[in-house]
Design a protein around this motif. Structure first.
Motif, mmCIF file in Angstrom:
data_model
loop_
_atom_site.group_PDB
_atom_site.id
_atom_site.type_symbol
_atom_site.label_atom_id
_atom_site.label_comp_id
_atom_site.label_asym_id
_atom_site.label_seq_id
_atom_site.Cartn_x
_atom_site.Cartn_y
_atom_site.Cartn_z
ATOM 1 N N VAL A 1 36.571 34.498 35.894
ATOM 2 C CA VAL A 1 36.055 34.922 37.200
ATOM 3 C C VAL A 1 34.539 34.777 37.232
ATOM 4 O O VAL A 1 33.857 35.117 36.272
ATOM 5 C CB VAL A 1 36.409 36.412 37.451
ATOM 6 C CG1 VAL A 1 35.827 36.879 38.782
ATOM 7 C CG2 VAL A 1 37.921 36.638 37.428
ATOM 8 N N LEU B 1 38.235 44.262 44.745
ATOM 9 C CA LEU B 1 38.642 45.504 44.070
ATOM 10 C C LEU B 1 37.744 46.663 44.503
ATOM 11 O O LEU B 1 36.581 46.452 44.879
ATOM 12 C CB LEU B 1 38.532 45.379 42.549
ATOM 13 C CG LEU B 1 39.612 44.599 41.793
ATOM 14 C CD1 LEU B 1 39.288 43.119 41.760
ATOM 15 C CD2 LEU B 1 39.788 45.121 40.371
ATOM 16 N N GLN C 1 38.257 33.736 41.171
ATOM 17 C CA GLN C 1 39.008 33.527 39.933
ATOM 18 C C GLN C 1 39.653 32.148 39.923
ATOM 19 O O GLN C 1 40.211 31.711 40.930
ATOM 20 C CB GLN C 1 40.083 34.614 39.794
ATOM 21 C CG GLN C 1 40.887 34.490 38.520
ATOM 22 C CD GLN C 1 41.624 35.756 38.077
ATOM 23 O OE1 GLN C 1 42.378 35.703 37.112
ATOM 24 N NE2 GLN C 1 41.393 36.872 38.729
ATOM 25 N N ARG D 1 40.577 36.939 32.286
ATOM 26 C CA ARG D 1 40.488 36.578 33.696
ATOM 27 C C ARG D 1 39.230 35.727 33.836
ATOM 28 O O ARG D 1 38.140 36.188 33.496
ATOM 29 C CB ARG D 1 40.368 37.805 34.596
ATOM 30 C CG ARG D 1 41.531 38.796 34.510
ATOM 31 C CD ARG D 1 42.823 38.198 35.025
ATOM 32 N NE ARG D 1 43.898 39.182 35.184
ATOM 33 C CZ ARG D 1 44.865 39.394 34.291
ATOM 34 N NH1 ARG D 1 44.900 38.726 33.155
ATOM 35 N NH2 ARG D 1 45.824 40.269 34.567
ATOM 36 N N ASP E 1 39.152 37.776 44.433
ATOM 37 C CA ASP E 1 39.601 39.118 44.067
ATOM 38 C C ASP E 1 38.728 40.139 44.791
ATOM 39 O O ASP E 1 37.496 40.025 44.779
ATOM 40 C CB ASP E 1 39.411 39.360 42.565
ATOM 41 C CG ASP E 1 40.353 38.539 41.693
ATOM 42 O OD1 ASP E 1 41.565 38.559 41.960
ATOM 43 O OD2 ASP E 1 39.878 37.896 40.745
ATOM 44 N N HIS F 1 48.440 43.154 32.518
ATOM 45 C CA HIS F 1 47.767 44.436 32.278
ATOM 46 C C HIS F 1 47.877 45.268 33.554
ATOM 47 O O HIS F 1 48.350 44.799 34.579
ATOM 48 C CB HIS F 1 46.311 44.234 31.824
ATOM 49 C CG HIS F 1 45.364 43.686 32.844
ATOM 50 N ND1 HIS F 1 44.098 43.242 32.537
ATOM 51 C CD2 HIS F 1 45.472 43.505 34.198
ATOM 52 C CE1 HIS F 1 43.476 42.838 33.627
ATOM 53 N NE2 HIS F 1 44.288 42.974 34.648
ATOM 54 N N TYR G 1 33.969 45.332 44.847
ATOM 55 C CA TYR G 1 33.775 44.263 43.864
ATOM 56 C C TYR G 1 34.409 43.006 44.435
ATOM 57 O O TYR G 1 35.519 43.050 44.977
ATOM 58 C CB TYR G 1 34.467 44.645 42.558
ATOM 59 C CG TYR G 1 34.763 43.473 41.639
ATOM 60 C CD1 TYR G 1 33.975 43.219 40.528
ATOM 61 C CD2 TYR G 1 35.844 42.626 41.900
ATOM 62 C CE1 TYR G 1 34.254 42.140 39.698
ATOM 63 C CE2 TYR G 1 36.121 41.547 41.078
ATOM 64 C CZ TYR G 1 35.321 41.304 39.976
ATOM 65 O OH TYR G 1 35.594 40.242 39.163
ATOM 66 N N ARG H 1 44.221 39.962 46.182
ATOM 67 C CA ARG H 1 43.828 38.553 46.030
ATOM 68 C C ARG H 1 43.976 37.872 47.374
ATOM 69 O O ARG H 1 45.009 38.029 48.029
ATOM 70 C CB ARG H 1 44.719 37.802 45.040
ATOM 71 C CG ARG H 1 45.392 38.677 44.036
ATOM 72 C CD ARG H 1 44.786 38.610 42.668
ATOM 73 N NE ARG H 1 45.250 39.728 41.850
ATOM 74 C CZ ARG H 1 44.457 40.492 41.121
ATOM 75 N NH1 ARG H 1 43.165 40.280 41.108
ATOM 76 N NH2 ARG H 1 44.936 41.485 40.398
ATOM 77 N N HIS I 1 45.650 48.630 35.640
ATOM 78 C CA HIS I 1 44.431 49.441 35.595
ATOM 79 C C HIS I 1 44.358 50.351 36.806
ATOM 80 O O HIS I 1 45.120 50.198 37.770
ATOM 81 C CB HIS I 1 43.189 48.555 35.463
ATOM 82 C CG HIS I 1 43.199 47.319 36.305
ATOM 83 N ND1 HIS I 1 43.132 47.349 37.678
ATOM 84 C CD2 HIS I 1 43.286 46.004 35.967
ATOM 85 C CE1 HIS I 1 43.145 46.122 38.147
ATOM 86 N NE2 HIS I 1 43.266 45.272 37.136
ATOM 87 N N HIS J 1 49.073 36.540 35.957
ATOM 88 C CA HIS J 1 49.023 35.338 36.788
ATOM 89 C C HIS J 1 49.503 34.129 35.996
ATOM 90 O O HIS J 1 49.145 33.976 34.830
ATOM 91 C CB HIS J 1 47.596 35.069 37.273
ATOM 92 C CG HIS J 1 46.858 36.282 37.751
ATOM 93 N ND1 HIS J 1 47.319 37.091 38.764
ATOM 94 C CD2 HIS J 1 45.687 36.836 37.342
ATOM 95 C CE1 HIS J 1 46.458 38.080 38.955
ATOM 96 N NE2 HIS J 1 45.461 37.949 38.109
ATOM 97 N N HIS K 1 50.294 43.552 36.319
ATOM 98 C CA HIS K 1 50.124 42.250 36.983
ATOM 99 C C HIS K 1 49.654 41.195 36.006
ATOM 100 O O HIS K 1 48.934 41.478 35.055
ATOM 101 C CB HIS K 1 49.167 42.360 38.173
ATOM 102 C CG HIS K 1 47.818 42.926 37.827
ATOM 103 N ND1 HIS K 1 47.602 44.268 37.642
ATOM 104 C CD2 HIS K 1 46.617 42.324 37.632
ATOM 105 C CE1 HIS K 1 46.334 44.473 37.345
ATOM 106 N NE2 HIS K 1 45.707 43.311 37.331
ATOM 107 N N LEU L 1 36.695 48.598 42.347
ATOM 108 C CA LEU L 1 36.179 48.900 41.008
ATOM 109 C C LEU L 1 34.877 49.727 41.016
ATOM 110 O O LEU L 1 34.772 50.701 40.262
ATOM 111 C CB LEU L 1 35.995 47.589 40.243
ATOM 112 C CG LEU L 1 35.393 47.644 38.857
ATOM 113 C CD1 LEU L 1 36.306 48.378 37.895
ATOM 114 C CD2 LEU L 1 35.131 46.235 38.339
#
Ligand code: 1HN
Length: 345
Positions: A73, A165, A97, A71, A163, A108, A93, A116, A110, A151, A149, A167
């Protein structure tokens, strides 16, 4: 409030004995974890103007092929938390991107939840659990926890998105991890069109999707149209604002972070009371200012800023002719679940 005893007041041998047994006296640190009246806040008001970061993001596109980045970013990091922590606030977070034409960011999934907010460019799409979601300026696309997901980009200009998140909080819970996967097969597209009118849902009720996240893509054209219709029909209303919700139950569209879009009418000023949540503002269209705690940021299209909690915020449209549209993220859903959400009038 009483002065509490300090660590230095304790004999050295006693402190050493405590340390040896993994013990700590509470009283010297009590005020640090329970400050009077208001929390200790690390999050600093911080602004990331797009025109400043865009050339650096494009340079990342030249310096680092997508295969070497997974990614690509640039993280919008709040200096109050330390840049290496990659936190915009305690829970949020943010990253910008870049996907270039023909590039592919592999599949992937998570535990942290992502959304987005598309910033520029056409032709890219993200596939979430087999649903192909085209990306256009202002669209919001959810990537909830555990969903595959990836892209892709069939267009011919750079595509950039913001993005958001949860996180930092999921990482703090020691619950953040990723699983890598194979490219997905697209199984569906355009689900958002089934939900395009509030009050009308795919039926019968018992045959609803039963998905926790029935709608993954919130097209900007629909959100903008809703805001304009509220503004035109209800001139008396204080805030022309819509929340991004699950269309089947009206709850916040994700469990930890909350998302909304706000329209400031030409020349409008809006005073928000102090809330316990830090807030992120991203300018979708027009020009606004965001003021809090003696600081004011001027936002132009694609600029993003973060304001810590517990401070009143003033938003203003800097144009007297055009509306301003702002995307907002905060951690109100999390704070409400925890029972610590506050509005201070
Ligand atoms: C992630 O999965 C993406 O899928 C973007 O585009 C940014 C930042 C931290 C962790 C996972 C993506 C991310 C991320």
């Amino acid at each position: 409030m009483n002065e509490l005893g300090r660590l230095e007041d304790l004999p050295e041998d006693y402190r050493a004995a405590l340390t040896k047994k993994n013990l700590v006296p509470l009283w010297p640190s009590l005020r640090a974890v329970l400050p009077p009246g208001k929390p200790a806040i690390r999050t600093q008001p911080t602004c990331w103007p797009y025109q400043g970061l865009r050339p650096l993001l494009m340079r990342a596109g030249e310096l680092t092929p997508i295969e070497k980045a997974e990614r690509r970013v640039l993280v919008l990091a709040n200096p109050g938390h330390g840049l290496e922590k990659m936190q915009a606030s305690s829970t949020i977070y943010l990253g910008m991107q870049l996907l270039q034409p023909g590039e592919w960011a592999p599949s992937h999934r998570h535990t942290p939840n992502a959304v987005r907010m598309i910033v520029e460019g056409e032709g890219a799409y993200t596939t979430v659990e087999g649903e192909k979601c085209p990306m256009s300026r202002g669209d919001l696309i959810l990537t909830p926890t555990g969903m595959w997901h990836e892209h892709g980009h069939d267009g011919n200009e750079p595509v950039v998105w913001l993005d958001v998140l949860d996180l930092p909080i999921v990482y703090y819970c020691e619950a953040s991890y990723v699983t890598e996967g194979k490219a997905q097969t697209v199984t569906t597209e355009g689900v958002d069109r089934d939900y395009r009118r509030g009050g009308v849902l795919p039926s019968p009720m018992f045959a609803r999707s039963r998905s926790t996240f029935p709608m993954l893509r919130y097209p900007w054209a629909d959100v903008r149209g809703t805001l304009e219709s509220i503004a035109a029909r209800r001139p008396e209303i204080e805030a022309v604002q819509v929340a991004y919700v699950n269309p089947e139950n009206g709850h916040d569209c994700q469990r930890i972070l909350g998302y909304s879009a706000l329209m400031l009418r030409p020349g409008e000023r809006l005073n928000l009371p102090a809330r316990s949540t830090a807030m992120v503002f991203h300018q979708i269209e027009g020009a606004a200012s965001v003021g809090a705690a003696g600081i004011e940021f001027a936002l132009d299209a694609a600029d993003t800023c973060c304001i810590p909690g517990y401070a009143p915020i003033t938003l203003a449209n800097r144009s007297s002719e055009r509306p301003a549209f702002i995307f907002i993220a905060d951690d109100a859903p999390l704070q409400k679940k925890l029972g610590v959400y506050e509005i201070r009038n």
